[in-house]
Design a protein around this motif. Structure first.
Motif, PDB file in Angstrom:
ATOM      1  N   ASP A  57      -4.927   3.164   1.121  1.00 40.63           N
ATOM      2  CA  ASP A  57      -4.478   1.913   0.508  1.00 40.63           C
ATOM      3  C   ASP A  57      -5.296   1.619  -0.745  1.00 40.63           C
ATOM      4  O   ASP A  57      -6.489   1.326  -0.654  1.00 40.63           O
ATOM      5  CB  ASP A  57      -4.632   0.780   1.524  1.00 40.63           C
ATOM      6  N   HIS A 103      -7.090  -1.852  -0.575  1.00 42.44           N
ATOM      7  CA  HIS A 103      -7.902  -2.108   0.622  1.00 42.44           C
ATOM      8  C   HIS A 103      -8.966  -3.152   0.306  1.00 42.44           C
ATOM      9  O   HIS A 103      -9.413  -3.290  -0.853  1.00 42.44           O
ATOM     10  CB  HIS A 103      -8.549  -0.795   1.082  1.00 42.44           C
ATOM     11  N   SER A 137       0.809  -1.223   0.000  1.00 43.67           N
ATOM     12  CA  SER A 137       0.000   0.000   0.000  1.00 43.67           C
ATOM     13  C   SER A 137       0.836   1.264   0.000  1.00 43.67           C
ATOM     14  O   SER A 137       0.376   2.318  -0.434  1.00 43.67           O
ATOM     15  CB  SER A 137      -0.937   0.002   1.208  1.00 43.67           C
TER      16      SER A 137
END
Length: 606
Positions: free
Chosen positions: A471, A474, A303
């Motif tokens: 992120d 995610h 990320s």
């Protein structure tokens, strides 16, 4: 004879007492209790019988010729008779519920019987969201003897007034539909009130919408966005999505001056216009791939350290997309988002940008999705782009995608700032033309566009965003590690055919409100200096039309499982499948029926 009976009773009594004496103390108590209860029930039954006989002596039931039952009760104080006639409907009513969008859905209905002692106007049983139209029988065989209160005062008024006074005096029951006003309009004319709870007719349910995707379905219904006029003098780099325009997709090969700052892709050396040559994107992907999966493992993502605000992730509202440009790496830290792709012969590659378009450019078996978010990575050795495409699915009832909302809020802030600038400029010009307006009016006009509550809300959101980086991978976005893959091109000029596409097989779910918010930001954005609309959309779309189908492949669980699942259960995966990072497994949108996939690969190396 009396002596004989007395002797028999004495013998029975002696026998009973002998039997009782033989019982244990506990059984004696049970026996006597049973006898006492039986005696009490006998007494109770005699009392009920006596009272019912007395009640029947002052009232009687009579039957009409048509089967209706009239109950007549004598009022001894006024020497009058009161009758209540239950009227059975000749046509059972239908019931329906209206929701807030006007769609009808059958529903059960709980009704309380309404009783009236005289003729009255039509009534309806109303409850929130429900409507019942009641049509009574046209055969009333009993005439009420109690005077109707709507006819005026009587010499001997009854102590049983009508519970539903009529709207106009009548001398007999009305058989024609009533025209008197009611609180809510009924579906059709109705007559006198119902005195009996009707049996509901069975109604057919509306067809259920299938949860599986419809392959030919258009994207979810959305607001209509006006197509904006062409600029007065379009730049050589200008293009739009109007298929009938000389600047539309069929004429993109005429876009020139690709070495200018208007061409974002020049950073990667993509200067030649390739819009009519080579393998072009987007394409339709379906269930019959013609190639084998070439990946050996999922793309392994990081990320990074970039936060949603500031200069590390630069947000832009461009004519044909919402874009996030990742700041290029400067040294070891901070790290941009990156991914290690299988089969490309390189280590982890930094993400260069994110583009968001509406509707989707790629389609799955002909289905157009509500939007598409594209992640781009530039391979510095092979000089190609690797693109990951996430399809948006917005349906009624979808929950808000909280992680996506963080990004949407950033674009909303840019949109609001552009609107503020235009409002100030337009107001300033108006003041110059109309000297009667004061400076205070200008200040008020420039600040009233954004309520104070919304300003506070923005500040609160920005405080929350500073907590951790945003992120791109995610779990609200990435639900799967499998995808369709093929070699194609950019979907806008210069249409460079050096893009390795990965189109994910599970869509990103967002709410309808989020979809409409992003569409409004893109399609209605204005330049804060000129206040001209910036979008080049055509009828609410900035998606390049589908091109000729290219050779594509599909990676499935038969090729590899997620790294986390493989570490837990081995190459073949667990009996109960998992998604990325042992998240719940989500079935793909389309199950392929093409070439058999390769066997699962070995465990990932450290």
């Amino acid at each position: 004879m009396f002596n004989t009976i007395n002797n028999i009773m004495t013998m029975v009594e002696s026998s009973i007492f002998r039997q009782i004496n033989r019982l244990s103390p506990r059984n004696k108590i049970l026996y006597l209790s049973t006898v006492g209860i039986s005696f009490a029930l006998i007494v109770f039954g005699i009392c009920v019988w006596a009272l019912s006989g007395r009640y029947d002596s002052s009232s009687k039931l009579t039957s009409s010729s048509f089967g209706e039952i009239a109950y007549q009760s004598r009022d001894e104080t006024t020497d009058t008779t009161h009758s209540v006639v239950p009227v059975y409907p000749t046509k059972p009513p239908s019931f329906e519920r209206k929701d807030y969008q006007g769609e009808s859905f059958p529903t059960p209905l709980e009704l309380v019987p309404s009783i009236a002692l005289g003729p009255s106007p039509s009534r309806e049983h109303n409850s929130p969201g429900l409507r019942a139209t009641m049509i009574p029988s046209s055969n009333l065989t009993a005439v009420l003897s109690t005077p109707d209160p709507s006819r005026g005062p009587t010499q001997n008024p009854s102590e049983y007034p009508s519970r539903s006074p009529s709207s106009a005096p009548t001398s007999h029951p009305r058989f024609s539909p009533s025209t008197s006003p009611i609180d809510m309009p009924s579906m059709g004319p109705s007559a006198s009130p119902l005195m009996f709870v009707p049996t509901l007719l069975p109604v057919s349910l509306p067809p259920k919408s299938s949860s599986s995707p419809t392959m030919t379905a258009a994207p979810t219904s959305e607001p209509t966005f006006q197509t904006h006029d062409l600029p007065a003098n379009p730049d050589p780099t200008y293009f739009n999505y109007n298929t009938d325009s000389k600047y539309g997709p069929s004429s993109w090969e005429n876009v020139t001056v690709l070495n200018s700052t208007e061409n974002y892709w020049r950073e990667f050396g993509f200067l030649e216009n390739r819009c009519n040559t080579g393998a072009q994107s987007p394409i339709d992907l379906c269930d019959k791939p013609v190639r084998y999966c070439v990946e050996e493992h999922e793309f392994r993502t990081r990320s990074g350290d970039y936060t949603i605000q500031g200069d590390s992730m630069i947000k832009e509202i461009l004519p044909n997309k919402l874009r996030v440009v990742m700041a290029r790496r400067q040294g070891e830290e901070p790290d941009p988002p990156s991914s290690d792709f299988s089969g490309v012969g390189y280590k982890a590659i930094d993400m260069s940008n994110i583009d968001i378009k509406f509707p989707s450019e790629h389609t799955l078996c002909g289905r157009i999705y509500d939007g598409e978010m594209q992640y781009y990575f530039y391979h510095p050795v092979r000089k190609v782009l690797i693109a990951i495409a996430w399809l948006f699915e917005a349906q009624e009832g979808n929950a808000t995608n909280n992680h996506m909302q963080l990004l949407i809020d950033e674009f909303q802030q840019i949109y609001d700032e552009n609107e503020d600038g235009c409002l100030v400029n337009e107001t300033a010009q108006d003041v110059m033309l109309n000297q009667t307006r004061s400076l205070n009016e200008l200040e008020n006009a420039s600040t009233k566009y954004i309520p104070m509550e919304r300003n506070l809300g923005r500040a609160d959101r920005r405080v929350q965003k500073r907590a951790k980086p945003w992120d791109p991978f995610h779990t609200d976005i990435q639900k799967t590690v499998h995808f369709w893959g093929y070699s194609g091109s950019l979907t806008e000029p210069p249409c460079t055919d050096s893009v390795l596409w990965r189109v994910m097989d599970v869509p990103v779910k967002i709410s309808l409100e989020q979809l409409h918010q992003m569409q409004n930001i893109l399609f209605n954005n204005r330049n804060n200096n000129t206040c001209a609309f910036t979008s080049t959309h055509f009828k609410g779309g900035v998606a390049r039309p589908i091109t000729d189908t290219l050779r594509y492949y599909k990676c499935t669980r038969r090729d590899y499982v997620s790294d986390s699942e493989r570490a837990l259960c081995g190459d073949a995966g667990c009996e109960v499948p998992f998604g990325k990072d042992l998240e719940p497994y989500v079935e793909p949108e389309i199950f392929v029926t093409g070439p058999p996939s390769l066997a699962p690969t070995l465990s990932p190396s450290n």
